[in-house]
Design a protein around this motif. Structure first.
Motif, PDB file in Angstrom:
ATOM      1  N   VAL A  94       0.852  -1.196   0.000  1.00 51.67           N
ATOM      2  CA  VAL A  94       0.000   0.000   0.000  1.00 51.67           C
ATOM      3  C   VAL A  94       0.885   1.242   0.000  1.00 51.67           C
ATOM      4  N   GLY A  95       0.796   2.037  -1.058  1.00 48.31           N
ATOM      5  CA  GLY A  95       1.566   3.268  -1.148  1.00 48.31           C
ATOM      6  C   GLY A  95       0.698   4.492  -0.915  1.00 48.31           C
ATOM      7  N   LYS A 109       7.266   5.875 -13.276  1.00 44.67           N
ATOM      8  CA  LYS A 109       8.234   4.994 -13.938  1.00 44.67           C
ATOM      9  C   LYS A 109       9.496   4.804 -13.112  1.00 44.67           C
ATOM     10  N   ASN A 110       9.735   5.718 -12.184  1.00 41.80           N
ATOM     11  CA  ASN A 110      10.919   5.618 -11.330  1.00 41.80           C
ATOM     12  C   ASN A 110      10.626   4.938  -9.992  1.00 41.80           C
ATOM     13  N   LYS A 111       9.429   4.371  -9.845  1.00 43.71           N
ATOM     14  CA  LYS A 111       9.045   3.717  -8.598  1.00 43.71           C
ATOM     15  C   LYS A 111       8.663   2.263  -8.850  1.00 43.71           C
ATOM     16  N   GLU A 112       8.798   1.458  -7.792  1.00 48.08           N
ATOM     17  CA  GLU A 112       8.169   0.135  -7.805  1.00 48.08           C
ATOM     18  C   GLU A 112       6.724   0.350  -7.381  1.00 48.08           C
ATOM     19  N   LEU A 113       5.787   0.073  -8.271  1.00 49.48           N
ATOM     20  CA  LEU A 113       4.395   0.384  -7.996  1.00 49.48           C
ATOM     21  C   LEU A 113       3.815  -0.545  -6.930  1.00 49.48           C
ATOM     22  N   PRO A 114       2.999   0.000  -6.048  1.00 56.80           N
ATOM     23  CA  PRO A 114       2.336  -0.832  -5.037  1.00 56.80           C
ATOM     24  C   PRO A 114       1.124  -1.543  -5.644  1.00 56.80           C
ATOM     25  N   ASP A 115       0.410  -2.276  -4.816  1.00 57.72           N
ATOM     26  CA  ASP A 115      -0.847  -2.895  -5.244  1.00 57.72           C
ATOM     27  C   ASP A 115      -1.981  -1.870  -5.251  1.00 57.72           C
ATOM     28  N   VAL A 116      -1.839  -0.834  -4.426  1.00 56.58           N
ATOM     29  CA  VAL A 116      -2.874   0.186  -4.304  1.00 56.58           C
ATOM     30  C   VAL A 116      -2.228   1.484  -3.829  1.00 56.58           C
ATOM     31  N   PHE A 117      -2.738   2.616  -4.331  1.00 55.93           N
ATOM     32  CA  PHE A 117      -2.298   3.932  -3.880  1.00 55.93           C
ATOM     33  C   PHE A 117      -3.407   4.591  -3.057  1.00 55.93           C
ATOM     34  N   ILE A 118      -3.060   5.042  -1.840  1.00 60.17           N
ATOM     35  CA  ILE A 118      -3.912   5.920  -1.051  1.00 60.17           C
ATOM     36  C   ILE A 118      -3.536   7.346  -1.456  1.00 60.17           C
ATOM     37  N   CYS A 119      -4.439   8.081  -2.064  1.00 59.30           N
ATOM     38  CA  CYS A 119      -4.126   9.426  -2.550  1.00 59.30           C
ATOM     39  C   CYS A 119      -4.549  10.489  -1.532  1.00 59.30           C
ATOM     40  N   PHE A 161      -1.533  11.362   5.685  1.00 61.15           N
ATOM     41  CA  PHE A 161      -0.387  10.457   5.607  1.00 61.15           C
ATOM     42  C   PHE A 161      -0.105   9.816   6.968  1.00 61.15           C
ATOM     43  N   MET A 162      -0.207  10.604   8.044  1.00 62.36           N
ATOM     44  CA  MET A 162       0.047  10.053   9.376  1.00 62.36           C
ATOM     45  C   MET A 162      -0.975   8.977   9.739  1.00 62.36           C
ATOM     46  N   GLY A 163      -2.223   9.156   9.309  1.00 61.79           N
ATOM     47  CA  GLY A 163      -3.223   8.113   9.533  1.00 61.79           C
ATOM     48  C   GLY A 163      -2.873   6.849   8.778  1.00 61.79           C
ATOM     49  N   TYR A 164      -2.431   7.023   7.537  1.00 63.15           N
ATOM     50  CA  TYR A 164      -1.969   5.895   6.706  1.00 63.15           C
ATOM     51  C   TYR A 164      -0.815   5.162   7.398  1.00 63.15           C
ATOM     52  N   LYS A 165       0.169   5.902   7.849  1.00 59.23           N
ATOM     53  CA  LYS A 165       1.340   5.297   8.489  1.00 59.23           C
ATOM     54  C   LYS A 165       0.959   4.604   9.791  1.00 59.23           C
ATOM     55  N   HIS A 166       0.047   5.227  10.538  1.00 56.98           N
ATOM     56  CA  HIS A 166      -0.389   4.649  11.813  1.00 56.98           C
ATOM     57  C   HIS A 166      -1.096   3.321  11.588  1.00 56.98           C
ATOM     58  N   ALA A 167      -1.888   3.232  10.541  1.00 57.11           N
ATOM     59  CA  ALA A 167      -2.584   1.981  10.230  1.00 57.11           C
ATOM     60  C   ALA A 167      -1.590   0.885   9.853  1.00 57.11           C
ATOM     61  N   LEU A 168      -0.589   1.210   9.047  1.00 57.52           N
ATOM     62  CA  LEU A 168       0.438   0.228   8.680  1.00 57.52           C
ATOM     63  C   LEU A 168       1.154  -0.302   9.916  1.00 57.52           C
ATOM     64  N   ASP A 174       9.165   2.672   7.641  1.00 55.95           N
ATOM     65  CA  ASP A 174       9.712   3.793   6.863  1.00 55.95           C
ATOM     66  C   ASP A 174      10.285   3.326   5.531  1.00 55.95           C
ATOM     67  N   ASP A 175      10.969   2.203   5.537  1.00 56.74           N
ATOM     68  CA  ASP A 175      11.511   1.665   4.280  1.00 56.74           C
ATOM     69  C   ASP A 175      10.389   1.232   3.345  1.00 56.74           C
ATOM     70  N   TYR A 176       9.361   0.634   3.909  1.00 59.98           N
ATOM     71  CA  TYR A 176       8.193   0.187   3.140  1.00 59.98           C
ATOM     72  C   TYR A 176       7.520   1.392   2.464  1.00 59.98           C
ATOM     73  N   ILE A 177       7.310   2.465   3.251  1.00 60.60           N
ATOM     74  CA  ILE A 177       6.665   3.665   2.714  1.00 60.60           C
ATOM     75  C   ILE A 177       7.515   4.285   1.608  1.00 60.60           C
ATOM     76  N   LYS A 178       8.817   4.367   1.839  1.00 62.94           N
ATOM     77  CA  LYS A 178       9.714   4.946   0.835  1.00 62.94           C
ATOM     78  C   LYS A 178       9.685   4.148  -0.461  1.00 62.94           C
ATOM     79  N   LYS A 179       9.549   2.845  -0.341  1.00 61.93           N
ATOM     80  CA  LYS A 179       9.561   1.970  -1.514  1.00 61.93           C
ATOM     81  C   LYS A 179       8.329   2.179  -2.384  1.00 61.93           C
ATOM     82  N   TYR A 180       7.160   2.334  -1.754  1.00 60.14           N
ATOM     83  CA  TYR A 180       5.907   2.312  -2.507  1.00 60.14           C
ATOM     84  C   TYR A 180       5.209   3.673  -2.621  1.00 60.14           C
ATOM     85  N   SER A 181       5.729   4.715  -1.993  1.00 60.94           N
ATOM     86  CA  SER A 181       5.016   5.988  -1.942  1.00 60.94           C
ATOM     87  C   SER A 181       5.716   7.081  -2.748  1.00 60.94           C
ATOM     88  N   ILE A 182       4.935   8.083  -3.149  1.00 66.41           N
ATOM     89  CA  ILE A 182       5.452   9.291  -3.802  1.00 66.41           C
ATOM     90  C   ILE A 182       4.944  10.465  -2.965  1.00 66.41           C
TER      91      ILE A 182
END
Length: 338
Positions: free
Chosen positions: A178-179, A240-250, A194-201, A211-219
């Motif tokens: 989840v990015g 194109k410069n990211k490894e895309l997640p399964d889903v983006f929370i915008c 974003f903080m709610g997103y991070k808190h849920a993870l 933090d590494d997970y978020i950096k990998k999948y988030s913009i």
């Protein structure tokens, strides 16, 4: 020639006595007629010539301040503004909308001339400019924004709750990676979501290295300028410069619309290849293909409560200043897999 009550009465085709009653705040005319007389008197220059009427006129107006660039950022604030104007009218007030530039702030005439009972600031304002407004002695309420450097009444969406709820929602649907997509430097609301997103993870123990997970999948940076300018090509470059997640929370619906367009141009299907969620539940959510799953924000209620809070502050000027959070809920549509 100086404007007289007779001139005002002639223009409105009413009696001089009705004009006098309205200007002297006496009973005998309806609230709607009183407002019409006061507006006409002001437009004709009568109020400025008779300074003792300013205190009367100031009891009927609310000033709405909003940064000019918000005018082109979608339907969210248009709905809030419509709600503010309607609620103010129901309470017997007229609304005066003024746009401002935060880096070149100037007081509108209605504030300089003390023709308003209170001020609603919709969206972001710097602490420096907020402090200038407060020094006027006119009551101020912030709408969809809060200041960390200055105390003020605020009406806000519970953004962290919304980010938390939607992240748990996609995890419950079976999404693993989840990015988050949104410029954290753009607004406090985005950061809170974003903080709610991070808190849920973190709470769901999705990974031991969040933090590494978020950096990998988030913009998380340098996106909003592309969203506002509809530079889909630039968003494609970021993807194109990211490894895309399964889903983006915008961070909001506008970001989700831009991201959806970018993914479509890359022949990446939503929701078959990747899921997307928005935030705000603007009217366009029902017009995209697919229709957008999003977090509903109480836009109409936000405007109504802001007006009520300002009127209450006008009459209870020494009460403790408060922040009111409005709850969110998920609106499920078609941009996530069933």
């Amino acid at each position: 020639m100086k404007v007289t009550m007779k001139d005002i009465a002639k223009k409105l085709n009413i009696s001089i006595n009705a004009v006098s009653i309205a200007l002297n705040e006496k009973p005998g005319v309806s609230d709607a007629m009183r407002l019409e007389i006061l507006k006409t008197a002001d437009e004709m220059g009568y109020i400025n010539e008779k300074h003792h009427y300013l205190s009367v006129f100031s009891k009927t107006n609310i000033c709405i301040l909003m940064q000019s660039y918000y005018a082109n950022t979608g339907h969210f604030y248009s709905i809030v503004l419509r709600s503010i104007v309607g609620q103010a009218r129901n309470k017997g007030y007229s609304s005066i909308l003024n746009y401002f530039e935060d880096d070149d702030f100037e007081f509108p005439d209605c504030i300089l001339e003390r023709k308003v009972a209170g001020i609603l600031v919709v969206g972001k304002i710097s602490d420096t400019n907020l402090n200038k407004l407060k020094k006027t002695g006119i009551c101020v309420v912030l709408v969809d924004f809060t200041s960390l450097g200055d105390t003020c009444d605020c009406v806000l969406t519970h953004n962290k709750q919304g980010g938390y709820l939607i992240t748990n929602h996609v995890l419950d649907k079976g999404y693993k990676n989840v990015g988050f997509f949104g410029d954290l430097d753009y607004s406090l609301s985005f950061s809170e979501r974003f903080m709610g997103y991070k808190h849920a993870l973190t709470n769901r123990h999705v990974t031991s290295r969040v933090d590494d997970y978020i950096k990998k999948y988030s913009i998380l940076h340098d996106t909003e300028k592309y969203v506002l300018d509809n530079r889909i090509d630039k968003i494609v470059e970021l993807l194109k410069n990211k490894e895309l997640p399964d889903v983006f929370i915008c961070a909001n619906d506008s970001n989700a619309f831009a991201l959806l367009n970018a993914l479509n141009s890359m022949n990446i299907k939503v929701p078959d290849d990747i899921g997307i969620t928005g935030f705000d539940d603007t009217p366009l959510c029902n017009k995209t293909m697919p229709k957008l799953t999003t977090v509903q924000v109480q836009k109409e209620l936000m405007g109504q409560i802001a007006v009520n809070k300002l009127i209450d502050r006008i009459h209870r000027i020494d009460d403790v200043q408060m922040t009111q959070l409005l709850s969110t809920k998920i609106i499920e549509r078609d941009s996530l897999k069933k």
